[in-house]
Design a protein around this motif. Structure first.
Motif, PDB file in Angstrom:
ATOM      1  N   MET A   1      -7.377  12.011   6.467  1.00  0.00           N
ATOM      2  CA  MET A   1      -6.160  11.572   5.781  1.00  0.00           C
ATOM      3  C   MET A   1      -5.682  12.669   4.836  1.00  0.00           C
ATOM      4  N   THR A   2      -4.369  12.797   4.714  1.00  0.00           N
ATOM      5  CA  THR A   2      -3.784  13.765   3.795  1.00  0.00           C
ATOM      6  C   THR A   2      -3.911  13.260   2.363  1.00  0.00           C
ATOM      7  N   GLY A   3      -3.624  14.149   1.420  1.00  0.00           N
ATOM      8  CA  GLY A   3      -3.681  13.761   0.016  1.00  0.00           C
ATOM      9  C   GLY A   3      -2.804  12.561  -0.315  1.00  0.00           C
ATOM     10  N   PRO A   4      -1.512  12.580   0.064  1.00  0.00           N
ATOM     11  CA  PRO A   4      -0.653  11.417  -0.201  1.00  0.00           C
ATOM     12  C   PRO A   4      -1.154  10.148   0.465  1.00  0.00           C
ATOM     13  N   GLN A   5      -1.736  10.263   1.683  1.00  0.00           N
ATOM     14  CA  GLN A   5      -2.258   9.082   2.363  1.00  0.00           C
ATOM     15  C   GLN A   5      -3.467   8.507   1.618  1.00  0.00           C
ATOM     16  N   ARG A   6      -4.335   9.391   1.118  1.00  0.00           N
ATOM     17  CA  ARG A   6      -5.490   8.936   0.343  1.00  0.00           C
ATOM     18  C   ARG A   6      -5.023   8.219  -0.922  1.00  0.00           C
ATOM     19  N   ALA A   7      -4.026   8.807  -1.599  1.00  0.00           N
ATOM     20  CA  ALA A   7      -3.491   8.187  -2.812  1.00  0.00           C
ATOM     21  C   ALA A   7      -2.855   6.839  -2.499  1.00  0.00           C
ATOM     22  N   ALA A   8      -2.134   6.776  -1.361  1.00  0.00           N
ATOM     23  CA  ALA A   8      -1.472   5.527  -0.980  1.00  0.00           C
ATOM     24  C   ALA A   8      -2.498   4.434  -0.692  1.00  0.00           C
ATOM     25  N   ALA A   9      -3.579   4.790  -0.002  1.00  0.00           N
ATOM     26  CA  ALA A   9      -4.624   3.808   0.295  1.00  0.00           C
ATOM     27  C   ALA A   9      -5.267   3.299  -0.999  1.00  0.00           C
ATOM     28  N   LEU A  10      -5.489   4.216  -1.944  1.00  0.00           N
ATOM     29  CA  LEU A  10      -6.067   3.818  -3.221  1.00  0.00           C
ATOM     30  C   LEU A  10      -5.142   2.863  -3.972  1.00  0.00           C
ATOM     31  N   MET A  11      -3.831   3.152  -3.953  1.00  0.00           N
ATOM     32  CA  MET A  11      -2.852   2.282  -4.609  1.00  0.00           C
ATOM     33  C   MET A  11      -2.926   0.865  -4.034  1.00  0.00           C
ATOM     34  N   LEU A  12      -2.980   0.778  -2.708  1.00  0.00           N
ATOM     35  CA  LEU A  12      -3.039  -0.532  -2.070  1.00  0.00           C
ATOM     36  C   LEU A  12      -4.329  -1.259  -2.423  1.00  0.00           C
ATOM     37  N   ALA A  13      -5.418  -0.496  -2.512  1.00  0.00           N
ATOM     38  CA  ALA A  13      -6.701  -1.102  -2.833  1.00  0.00           C
ATOM     39  C   ALA A  13      -6.729  -1.631  -4.269  1.00  0.00           C
ATOM     40  N   LEU A  14      -6.073  -0.939  -5.187  1.00  0.00           N
ATOM     41  CA  LEU A  14      -6.056  -1.352  -6.590  1.00  0.00           C
ATOM     42  C   LEU A  14      -5.219  -2.597  -6.821  1.00  0.00           C
TER      43      LEU A  14
END
Length: 328
Positions: free
Chosen positions: A1-14
């Motif tokens: 996963m790219t950096g933005p994708q990793r950040a997006a997944a974290l946002m959804l998880a939070l």
């Protein structure tokens, strides 16, 4: 996963509440990048989430899989940003891919881009064509009206490096008028979008792909056929509409287009011309000799695009679908 994708997944998880607090502390371009990644993320398996968020294994393990979509992205943004700003961001990320405006333009179909640019000032078009890739610029230039295209070429030859203010002005105009319209069109029914795509395919590819689609989904193929508007459908124009179209189309393109048209459609065009003009067109078609099918398809697609533009302006009326009957 790219950096933005990793950040997006974290946002959804939070979750929305915690993610909104993070988004409120980011710059606009960071919000836009993460929003674009989130909207196209799709399903992220729990095991991937755990690898990204080892500090929150317990909470994330209970959450299971995550689904990123346009709706969840928009809802999360609305918790932090004004609706107007959210609308702008969503329209931007729904548009063509690319980080900068010029990257995005490079992913826009040349027919669509040419139809927009031909109504702009030659200097503006010169700036745009100088900023996109040469092969894409060449295809767009070939679709511009002949006299207008030459004016653009002359401006490009005389143009020095555009000033930053001028570039920013062009970018603002494209973003406000062109890209936002493209983004809104992305919300249409998928069959409408596919019909537009098929309208721009050459005949061989169109026949092949539609035949394969009929084997998999006859219903979808039928809907697409009904929504398509092809060169042969111009016979549905009334006499007044055809004469309006004839006044604006390039005569050389018309000759090539009619070379590959059915005899019925060719006669329909000729009946709406003066006797002298019709005779000259017949002679031009006969003298043309063999023509590549690709050139015929390109000429016909350009005339269909012109007819659609006239219809949008209220100059002519087009039948919407193969089976529609017109009553006057």
């Amino acid at each position: 996963m790219t950096g933005p994708q990793r950040a997006a997944a974290l946002m959804l998880a939070l979750g929305e509440e915690r993610a909104s607090g993070l988004l409120s502390r980011m710059f606009d371009d960071e919000v836009r990048d993460i929003s674009a990644a989130m909207a196209s993320l799709g399903t992220v398996q729990a095991v991937q989430v755990e690898e990204l968020c080892k500090d929150f294994v317990e909470q994330i393990g209970q959450a299971g899989a995550l689904v990123g979509s346009w709706e969840t992205t928009e809802r999360m943004l609305l918790r932090t940003l004004p609706r107007e700003r959210v609308t702008q961001i969503m329209e931007e990320i729904r548009g063509p891919a690319g980080r900068t405006m010029w990257d995005k333009l490079g992913n826009v179909n040349e027919v669509v881009l040419a139809n927009y640019l031909k109504n702009e000032y030659p200097q503006t078009v010169a700036v745009v064509l100088s900023k996109i890739k040469p092969d894409h610029a060449a295809r767009v230039l070939a679709l511009l009206p002949e006299g207008f295209a030459m004016e653009v070429v002359m401006r490009m030859l005389r143009m020095e490096s555009p000033q930053a203010e001028a570039l920013e002005g062009v970018e603002r105009t494209l973003k406000a008028e062109f890209m936002s319209n493209l983004a809104r069109s992305a919300r249409r029914d998928a069959h409408e979008t596919m019909a537009e795509i098929f309208n721009n395919l050459d005949r061989t590819a169109e026949t092949r792909i539609l035949s394969e689609l009929e084997g998999r989904s006859a219903e979808s193929a039928a809907r697409i056929r009904a929504l398509m508007f092809t060169f042969e459908d111009l016979r549905r124009l009334d006499s007044g509409g055809m004469q309006v179209l004839l006044r604006v189309v390039d005569k050389e393109k018309l000759t090539i287009a009619l070379k590959g048209a059915s005899e019925t459609l060719r006669e329909f065009f000729l009946r709406n011309m003066s006797e002298r003009a019709g005779r000259l067109l017949r002679d031009d078609i006969a003298a043309l000799g063999p023509v590549r099918l690709k050139d015929v398809d390109t000429a016909q697609a350009l005339i269909v695009a012109t007819a659609k533009e006239l219809a949008q302006q209220g100059e002519i009326r087009l039948s919407q679908g193969k089976e529609e009957e017109m009553v006057y």
